[in-house]
Enzyme design. Structure first.
Site, PDB file in Angstrom:
ATOM      1  N   PRO A  65      33.500  16.197 -18.986  1.00 16.11           N
ATOM      2  CA  PRO A  65      32.629  15.014 -18.868  1.00 16.11           C
ATOM      3  C   PRO A  65      33.136  13.757 -19.587  1.00 16.11           C
ATOM      4  O   PRO A  65      33.210  12.696 -18.972  1.00 16.11           O
ATOM      5  CB  PRO A  65      31.298  15.490 -19.479  1.00 16.11           C
ATOM      6  CG  PRO A  65      31.333  16.985 -19.387  1.00 16.11           C
ATOM      7  CD  PRO A  65      32.776  17.367 -19.511  1.00 16.11           C
ATOM      8  N   LYS A 170      40.598   3.145 -13.905  1.00 11.98           N
ATOM      9  CA  LYS A 170      39.383   3.877 -13.488  1.00 11.98           C
ATOM     10  C   LYS A 170      38.106   3.159 -13.928  1.00 11.98           C
ATOM     11  O   LYS A 170      37.154   3.052 -13.155  1.00 11.98           O
ATOM     12  CB  LYS A 170      39.450   5.292 -14.063  1.00 11.98           C
ATOM     13  CG  LYS A 170      38.192   6.113 -13.917  1.00 11.98           C
ATOM     14  CD  LYS A 170      37.870   6.460 -12.470  1.00 11.98           C
ATOM     15  CE  LYS A 170      36.541   7.207 -12.374  1.00 11.98           C
ATOM     16  NZ  LYS A 170      36.082   7.318 -11.000  1.00 11.98           N
ATOM     17  N   LYS A 245      28.117   6.408 -18.981  1.00 10.16           N
ATOM     18  CA  LYS A 245      29.276   6.582 -19.877  1.00 10.16           C
ATOM     19  C   LYS A 245      30.425   5.652 -19.461  1.00 10.16           C
ATOM     20  O   LYS A 245      31.002   4.945 -20.282  1.00 10.16           O
ATOM     21  CB  LYS A 245      29.743   8.044 -19.822  1.00 10.16           C
ATOM     22  CG  LYS A 245      31.076   8.283 -20.505  1.00 10.16           C
ATOM     23  CD  LYS A 245      31.836   9.482 -19.934  1.00 10.16           C
ATOM     24  CE  LYS A 245      31.998   9.455 -18.454  1.00 10.16           C
ATOM     25  NZ  LYS A 245      33.095  10.170 -17.859  1.00 10.16           N
TER      26      LYS A 245
END
Ligand code: NAD
Length: 296
Positions: A65, A170, A245
């Site tokens: 994660p 990303k 996140k």
């Protein structure tokens, strides 16, 4: 090739299965027993620990994660990096802070272990179909070693630059995705509030100047697109808390380089509010719930 695959969640599970289908000898591991059981039922070889998974592996892939999980796996007290033999190639596909990727790469370099960061885009659909986009940070030669493996999981492979550069690419992409999912949700909610058929409106916008990935593959309104998480109760897919996140990583990065990212900041706050309202585990496209209420 003997491949260890650590992290068998929504993304890692189907990625590991694609490597197995391509003929590689894959041994997987996940801290979650249900995740292991699901993959074992689909024929994947499961180890009882991360150390067990990497035994004899030429390539180690992780799909976890967040930064703290990657740090704990490779550099924590379990310290997998200490156990990985020199000459092994490590591919971390988790979306994490670029600084953490650099830290893991440096720890690997000290031991003769090549490490690349290779976060992905394309969603769970892309993971299942083997059509992910990989954004790679690290040495060109290490990417070339990884390429035959990455090609079995993805359709596009980009070298973004040195260690950590894949992560930077990303978070730029995901900041844009987070923003465009909210914008797309607003537009659909506005049309629906005016009595338009959401399928017709979505198709009009998809083929017009508002066309984007959410309208192509991931419509946020239930019932418009059968394959999208929205039509499956927002289960699976890309969790709101994972998007939160990533937008947090983008904001930290923006602060560090003093970049102006006003919409990225607003999007982070909207996903945070959505998560606080109890939707953190739902797919991020459920953010439409925020604006649906307003439109109604
Ligand atoms: P997920 O929560 O479904 O899966 C993560 C898995 O890692 C879980 O099964 C968890 O038990 C396991 N895990 C955590 N720590 C571990 C450890 N130390 N050892 C072994 N297993 C461990 O998450 P996901 O959706 O598969 O996402 C994984 C990563 O990929 C995230 O960084 C996410 O941001 C990124 N990503 C996700 C998507 C998506 O559409 N879901 C798309 C692109 C990128």
């Amino acid at each position: 090739m003997k491949i260890a695959f650590i992290g068998l969640g929504n993304m890692g599970g189907p990625m590991a299965l694609n490597l197995k289908k391509a003929g590689h000898e894959v041994r997987g591991f996940d801290l979650s027993k249900p995740a292991c059981d699901k993959l074992a039922a689909e024929g994947l070889n499961i180890a009882t620990s991360a150390a067990g998974a990497i035994a004899g592996a030429e390539v180690v892939i992780s799909m976890l994660p967040a930064s703290q999980h990657v740090e704990a796996l490779y550099l924590g007290s379990a310290g997998l990096m200490e156990q990985i033999p020199a000459g092994t190639l490590v591919i971390d596909s988790s979306t994490i802070a670029a600084a953490t990727s650099r830290k893991v790469a440096e720890a690997g370099a000290k031991r003769g272990v090549a490490v690349i960061d290779a976060p992905v885009s394309g969603g769970t659909g892309g993971a299942i179909a083997g059509t992910l986009t990989f954004m790679v940070g690290g040495a060109e030669a290490d990417l070339e070693r990884a390429r035959p493996v990455l090609e079995k999981m993805g359709a596009n492979i980009f070298h973004a630059g040195a260690a950590g550069a894949g992560q930077t690419a990303k978070i730029c992409n995901n900041m844009l995705l987070g923003i465009l999912m909210i914008g797309t949700s607003e537009a659909i909610a506005l049309g629906v509030a005016n009595g338009l058929d959401p399928k017709v409106l979505s198709e009009i916008m998809r083929r017009s100047s508002g066309g984007n990935w959410a309208l192509e593959k991931y419509n946020p309104l239930p019932g418009v697109m059968e394959t999208a998480p929205a039509s499956k109760g927002y289960a699976g897919g890309f969790g709101t808390d994972l998007m939160l996140k990533d937008l947090g990583l983008a904001q930290e990065n923006a602060a560090a380089v003093r970049a102006a990212t006003p919409l990225g900041g607003l999007a982070r706050n909207l996903y945070a509010a959505h998560s606080l309202a109890g939707h953190g585990a739902l797919d991020f496209s459920s953010v439409i719930k925020l604006v649906q209420a307003r439109a109604a």
